[in-house]
Design an enzyme around this catalytic site. Structure first.
Site, PDB file in Angstrom:
ATOM      1  N   GLU A 123       0.882  -1.161   0.000  1.00 63.79           N
ATOM      2  CA  GLU A 123       0.000   0.000   0.000  1.00 63.79           C
ATOM      3  C   GLU A 123       0.918   1.208   0.000  1.00 63.79           C
ATOM      4  O   GLU A 123       1.293   1.728   1.049  1.00 63.79           O
ATOM      5  CB  GLU A 123      -0.918  -0.019   1.222  1.00 63.79           C
ATOM      6  CG  GLU A 123      -2.120   0.903   1.083  1.00 63.79           C
ATOM      7  CD  GLU A 123      -1.819   2.321   1.514  1.00 63.79           C
ATOM      8  OE1 GLU A 123      -1.171   3.061   0.735  1.00 63.79           O
ATOM      9  OE2 GLU A 123      -2.230   2.681   2.616  1.00 63.79           O
ATOM     10  N   GLU A 132       5.019  11.286  -1.327  1.00 69.26           N
ATOM     11  CA  GLU A 132       5.948  10.463  -0.545  1.00 69.26           C
ATOM     12  C   GLU A 132       6.754   9.493  -1.392  1.00 69.26           C
ATOM     13  O   GLU A 132       7.695   8.877  -0.906  1.00 69.26           O
ATOM     14  CB  GLU A 132       5.233   9.713   0.582  1.00 69.26           C
ATOM     15  CG  GLU A 132       4.642  10.643   1.634  1.00 69.26           C
ATOM     16  CD  GLU A 132       3.937   9.910   2.744  1.00 69.26           C
ATOM     17  OE1 GLU A 132       3.553   8.729   2.539  1.00 69.26           O
ATOM     18  OE2 GLU A 132       3.775  10.500   3.821  1.00 69.26           O
TER      19      GLU A 132
END
Length: 359
Positions: A123, A132
């Protein structure tokens, strides 16, 4: 516009030691159920197989894989959260199946994972998908450890864009309990224009059909492919509304089940019309509200560019374009004269083909 992010990898991993972050993700039933369903649907391809969980966090995805009969799950987690993954494995009786490895994926060697894996589960998605840049780690894991015919959960992803109204930034400040607060709203917009917002948007506030900004095939994508994504959108308003921002969201598609004939792949969508997730939607706020009629063209360039100073940070740059100066798609439905004429000619040509075919 630049999204605030962590300054380096150490701070990035430390940020994931905050239990509130994991609580937020674990409470996201849409997220959890999509992964669980996809893994169960593909259990015939996971039973007795070797799985690598990239960025395992608290270990929930590793347990899903163990529950369908995976022979071995390597749960790789660089933050101190790996201790929770260890306890999760024990709590569910899979301590002999799930091996938690406290390392960055990039630092793994054949001593850590001495075999090619049959599947990768991760994930990795952030806000507007790329925030990110954890997809980089999945790419590293894929190239080093995945078998040639191995599965990736999810196996593809897409980013979408649509112009929108943002009442919370504009009209909501016209009347606050009987008081005009437009000057305060203007200050909010000034701050919001410096970086994108993460909010839920009412699907009724989308001004047109969304367009795909980028489609990513996890079997083929490289880190270099993710350094810069550019997109030009010539949108046409489907309603009378205020054009106040650009809404971004994403969807992920999991492997196609090889079982029942009518089986469909699981799709996890963060679109406004879908049940909400912790990702919500990403909003790029315009400094001013622009009135739109039905058929009004809205043109802009969107660039998603990785920061040179920090590869986990992206800059989102939007350039508003003059609808008179950009090329419109062939069947553009905007009210500009040139598009009306081109559309009429094309429709007449297609109708002529149909008449010939009928004869």
């Amino acid at each position: 516009m630049e999204v605030d992010s962590v300054d380096n990898s150490d701070m990035y991993f430390q940020s994931y030691e905050d239990l509130e972050i994991h609580k937020l993700m674990l409470k996201d039933s849409m997220r959890n159920n999509a992964y669980r369903k996809a893994i169960i649907d593909n259990q015939e391809d996971l039973k007795g197989k070797i799985v690598l969980d990239v960025g395992a966090g608290t270990g929930i995805l590793s347990v899903y894989c163990a529950q369908v009969g995976a022979k071995k799950v390597y749960a790789v987690e660089a933050s101190e959260t790996y201790n929770i993954a260890l306890e999760t494995a024990k709590e569910n009786g899979f301590q002999n199946v799930i091996e938690v490895i406290h390392k960055r994926v990039e630092d793994l060697t054949s001593a850590d994972i001495p075999e090619k894996v049959d599947a990768i589960v991760s994930e990795w998605m952030g806000f507007y998908l790329l925030h990110e840049a954890m997809l980089d780690s999945v790419i590293v894991a894929r190239d080093r450890f995945l078998k040639e015919d191995g599965l990736i959960f999810p196996e593809s992803a897409a980013i979408y864009s649509s112009p929108c109204s943002i009442p919370s930034m504009f009209s909501d400040w016209d009347d606050v309990s009987g008081v005009k607060m437009q000057s305060f709203g203007k200050l909010l917009r000034s701050e919001a224009c410096k970086k994108p917002l993460t909010e839920l948007i009412d699907p009724e506030n989308l001004l047109c059909e969304p367009e795909v900004v980028s489609w990513i095939d996890l079997r083929e994508v490289t880190q270099e492919d993710l350094n810069e994504i550019t997109f030009r959108h010539v949108a046409v308003s489907t309603k009378v509304a205020a054009y106040e921002g650009i809404c971004l969201w994403f969807s992920c598609t999991f492997p196609f089940p090889r079982g029942p004939v009518n089986a469909e792949p699981t799709i996890l969508s963060t679109a406004p019309e879908e049940p909400s997730t912790h990702w919500k939607q990403t909003l790029i706020v315009l400094p001013d509200s622009i009135g739109m009629e039905e058929g009004s063209p809205m043109c802009y360039d969107l660039v998603m560019k990785r920061s040179q100073e920090n590869n986990r940070r992206y800059q989102l740059e939007v350039t508003m374009l003059d609808a008179e100066e950009v090329e419109h798609p062939e069947f553009c439905s905007c009210f500009m004269t040139k598009c009306i004429l081109v559309k009429a000619v094309l429709e007449k040509y297609e109708q002529g083909d149909g008449d010939v075919a009928a004869e």
